[in-house]
Design an enzyme around this catalytic site. Sequence first.
Site, short mmCIF file in Angstrom:
data_model
loop_
_atom_site.label_atom_id
_atom_site.label_comp_id
_atom_site.label_asym_id
_atom_site.label_seq_id
_atom_site.Cartn_x
_atom_site.Cartn_y
_atom_site.Cartn_z
N GLN A 69 4.29 -1.33 -0.38
CA GLN A 69 4.51 -2.66 0.19
C GLN A 69 5.51 -3.44 -0.66
OE1 GLN A 69 3.03 -4.28 3.09
NE2 GLN A 69 4.70 -5.67 2.59
N ASP A 107 -1.61 -13.43 0.81
CA ASP A 107 -2.35 -12.29 1.37
C ASP A 107 -3.74 -12.81 1.75
OD1 ASP A 107 -3.26 -9.70 1.99
OD2 ASP A 107 -3.50 -9.09 -0.10
N HIS A 131 -0.44 -1.87 -4.48
CA HIS A 131 0.18 -1.55 -3.19
C HIS A 131 1.70 -1.39 -3.41
CE1 HIS A 131 0.50 -0.87 0.96
NE2 HIS A 131 0.15 -2.04 1.46
N ARG A 190 9.12 -1.83 5.69
CA ARG A 190 8.19 -0.79 5.24
C ARG A 190 8.73 0.59 5.63
NH1 ARG A 190 2.83 -1.69 4.28
NH2 ARG A 190 2.97 0.40 3.39
N ARG A 235 -4.45 6.33 1.04
CA ARG A 235 -4.95 4.95 1.01
C ARG A 235 -6.45 5.02 0.76
NH1 ARG A 235 -3.89 -0.10 5.01
NH2 ARG A 235 -2.06 -0.08 3.65
N CYS A 276 2.12 -9.56 3.51
CA CYS A 276 2.07 -8.11 3.73
C CYS A 276 1.50 -7.78 5.12
CB CYS A 276 1.27 -7.43 2.64
SG CYS A 276 -0.39 -8.11 2.44
N1 NVA Z 1 -5.13 -7.12 0.13
C1 NVA Z 1 -5.13 -6.50 1.42
C2 NVA Z 1 -3.80 -5.90 1.70
C3 NVA Z 1 -3.68 -5.20 3.02
C4 NVA Z 1 -2.33 -4.60 3.24
C5 NVA Z 1 -6.23 -5.47 1.49
O1 NVA Z 1 -6.42 -4.75 0.49
O2 NVA Z 1 -6.93 -5.37 2.49
N1 CP Z 2 0.68 -4.25 4.81
C1 CP Z 2 0.01 -3.12 5.10
O1 CP Z 2 -0.16 -2.24 4.25
O2 CP Z 2 -0.42 -3.04 6.38
P1 CP Z 2 -1.44 -1.97 6.97
O3 CP Z 2 -2.78 -2.25 6.33
O4 CP Z 2 -1.43 -2.22 8.44
O5 CP Z 2 -0.95 -0.60 6.62
#
Ligand code: NVA
Ligand code: CP
Length: 300
Positions: free
Chosen positions: A132, A219, A129, A287, A102, A259
């Site tokens: 997800q 989101d 993502h 997930r 990540r 998400c």
């Molecule tokens: N768009 C959000 C998704 C988190 C799962 C982010 O990138 O923080």
């Molecule tokens: N939706 C998601 O990826 O959640 P986290 O940021 O908690 O991993």
Amino acid sequence: MKHLLKLMDWSAEEIIETLNLADQLKYEKKNNIPHHRLAGKTLGMIFQKSSTRTRVSFEVGMYELGGNALFLSNRDLQIGRGEPVEDTARVLSRYLDGIMIRTFEQAEVEALAEYGSIPIINGLTDYAHPCQVLADLMTIREHKGSFKGLKLCFVGDGNNMANSLIVGGIKMGMKVAIACPDNYQPDAEIIAWAKENGEFEMTSSVLDAMKDADVIYTDVWASMGQEGEAELRKQAFAGYQLNAETMAVTAKDSMVMHCLPAHRGEEITAEVFEAHADEIFDEAENRLHAQKAVLCRLLG
Ligand code: NVA
Ligand code: CP
């Protein structure tokens, strides 16, 4: 397929086969049928951003598959002190059976795959993502029975979630409608691809996008790394909200997805969130099952 860098790299058949395996693994878990398909395998999990769902589901997933997972924080790895990702990839490939990462830049994930020799899984970048969205597709199929004839709508920021949902939705044959403010649109190449490969609508009108939608997705307005823009974004995204008024134009029995984490009172009201909590937390649960399917397919 060797990696999961972005959903665009996977065919519709590969996605469906993964969803079928995820359903099977969910069934096995619910019925206490052991499935140690990755006994003796180790997954490294590099996190340069926070995570609840991704971290816990990958870690528990590896455990339930009979393998092992290592949490590798940016704060502890030499990568956080500037060791090149190209070197990190070659070193970790000698110890591990796969890496979930990540991070911010999609290019970093692609570089890990290029220089490493083990499967790389994108656990979220600013661009995509995919893990997800596999769980999202699994949840949509579980709740609606199939993808046939469904309209999927995304309201909000055109970044990682929107990019991956467009690709996943179009590949599964759904009609996809996206409502984003003008300066926050999804990736231009993905938009062009969607227009050529399916039924796709891009608009700045929330009501047009949500009209008759069967699945409505949103989101946060400010993603990880954009905290400094939160106030500016609150103004830009005002009106891009799932609330009683906007939900009224959606199809009968429409489902809401998020998400998570969610910001109640911003992209979604507390009322809409709670009314659809069963769907949203099924999505979060999935997930685990979807990730296990990805792990089995790539590391098995
Ligand atoms: N768009 C959000 C998704 C988190 C799962 C982010 O990138 O923080
Ligand atoms: N939706 C998601 O990826 O959640 P986290 O940021 O908690 O991993």
